[in-house]
Design a protein around this motif. Structure first.
Motif, PDB file in Angstrom:
ATOM      1  N   GLY A  11       0.825  -1.215   0.000  1.00 23.16           N
ATOM      2  CA  GLY A  11       0.000   0.000   0.000  1.00 23.16           C
ATOM      3  C   GLY A  11       0.855   1.259   0.000  1.00 23.16           C
ATOM      4  O   GLY A  11       0.531   2.234  -0.693  1.00 23.16           O
ATOM      5  N   ASP A  12       1.942   1.247   0.784  1.00 19.37           N
ATOM      6  CA  ASP A  12       2.869   2.385   0.808  1.00 19.37           C
ATOM      7  C   ASP A  12       3.463   2.620  -0.579  1.00 19.37           C
ATOM      8  O   ASP A  12       3.547   3.755  -1.043  1.00 19.37           O
ATOM      9  CB  ASP A  12       4.026   2.140   1.785  1.00 19.37           C
ATOM     10  N   ALA A  14       2.342   1.597  -3.547  1.00 24.17           N
ATOM     11  CA  ALA A  14       1.310   2.029  -4.494  1.00 24.17           C
ATOM     12  C   ALA A  14       1.004   3.518  -4.319  1.00 24.17           C
ATOM     13  O   ALA A  14       0.912   4.261  -5.300  1.00 24.17           O
ATOM     14  CB  ALA A  14       0.045   1.192  -4.306  1.00 24.17           C
ATOM     15  N   PHE A  15       0.885   3.951  -3.085  1.00 23.73           N
ATOM     16  CA  PHE A  15       0.625   5.368  -2.814  1.00 23.73           C
ATOM     17  C   PHE A  15       1.804   6.224  -3.265  1.00 23.73           C
ATOM     18  O   PHE A  15       1.627   7.251  -3.923  1.00 23.73           O
ATOM     19  CB  PHE A  15       0.360   5.573  -1.314  1.00 23.73           C
ATOM     20  N   TYR A  16       3.009   5.806  -2.948  1.00 17.82           N
ATOM     21  CA  TYR A  16       4.224   6.551  -3.286  1.00 17.82           C
ATOM     22  C   TYR A  16       4.387   6.706  -4.798  1.00 17.82           C
ATOM     23  O   TYR A  16       4.731   7.775  -5.285  1.00 17.82           O
ATOM     24  CB  TYR A  16       5.433   5.833  -2.686  1.00 17.82           C
ATOM     25  N   GLN A  18       1.918   6.278  -6.980  1.00 18.60           N
ATOM     26  CA  GLN A  18       0.624   6.681  -7.518  1.00 18.60           C
ATOM     27  C   GLN A  18       0.112   5.688  -8.558  1.00 18.60           C
ATOM     28  O   GLN A  18      -0.301   6.051  -9.663  1.00 18.60           O
ATOM     29  CB  GLN A  18       0.707   8.102  -8.090  1.00 18.60           C
ATOM     30  N   LYS A  20      -1.977   1.536  -8.670  1.00 17.95           N
ATOM     31  CA  LYS A  20      -2.795   0.614  -7.892  1.00 17.95           C
ATOM     32  C   LYS A  20      -1.951  -0.545  -7.372  1.00 17.95           C
ATOM     33  O   LYS A  20      -0.905  -0.874  -7.944  1.00 17.95           O
ATOM     34  CB  LYS A  20      -3.934   0.069  -8.745  1.00 17.95           C
ATOM     35  N   LYS A  21      -2.420  -1.175  -6.310  1.00 21.34           N
ATOM     36  CA  LYS A  21      -1.730  -2.344  -5.764  1.00 21.34           C
ATOM     37  C   LYS A  21      -1.622  -3.461  -6.797  1.00 21.34           C
ATOM     38  O   LYS A  21      -0.631  -4.179  -6.837  1.00 21.34           O
ATOM     39  CB  LYS A  21      -2.464  -2.870  -4.523  1.00 21.34           C
TER      40      LYS A  21
END
Length: 70
Positions: A11-12, A14-16, A18, A20-21
Motif C-alpha cells: 500500500g505504501d 502504491a501510494f508513493y 501513484q 494501484k496495488k
C-alpha cells in the motif's frame, strides 16, 4: 519516507508511486519488481531498491520523484 532503507508495504509503494496495488503485483510477477517475501502473504519493499528499479526502466518518472523529494 525519506529514509532510503525504509521497509514499505504494498500500500505504501502504491501510494508513493501513484499506482494501484494490482500494478505493483503485476510488476512483481512480470518485471522482477524488487521485493521481500516474508511469507506467502506478506510482501515488503525497500525504497532505494524501488528507485533503482525505476531508474533502470523509467528515467523520467524517477527524476520527477527524486526532484519532488528535495
Amino acid at each position: 519516507m525519506r529514509n532510503p532503507n525504509q521497509l514499505m508495504t504494498i500500500g505504501d509503494v502504491a501510494f508513493y508511486l501513484q499506482v494501484k496495488k494490482t500494478t505493483i503485483r503485476r510488476w512483481i510477477k512480470n518485471e522482477n519488481f524488487p521485493h521481500i517475501r516474508a511469507n506467502p502473504c506478506i510482501l515488503r519493499f525497500i525504497k532505494k531498491d524501488i528507485l533503482k528499479w525505476l531508474q533502470e526502466r523509467h528515467t523520467f518518472y524517477v527524476d520527477t520523484i527524486v526532484r519532488d523529494e528535495k
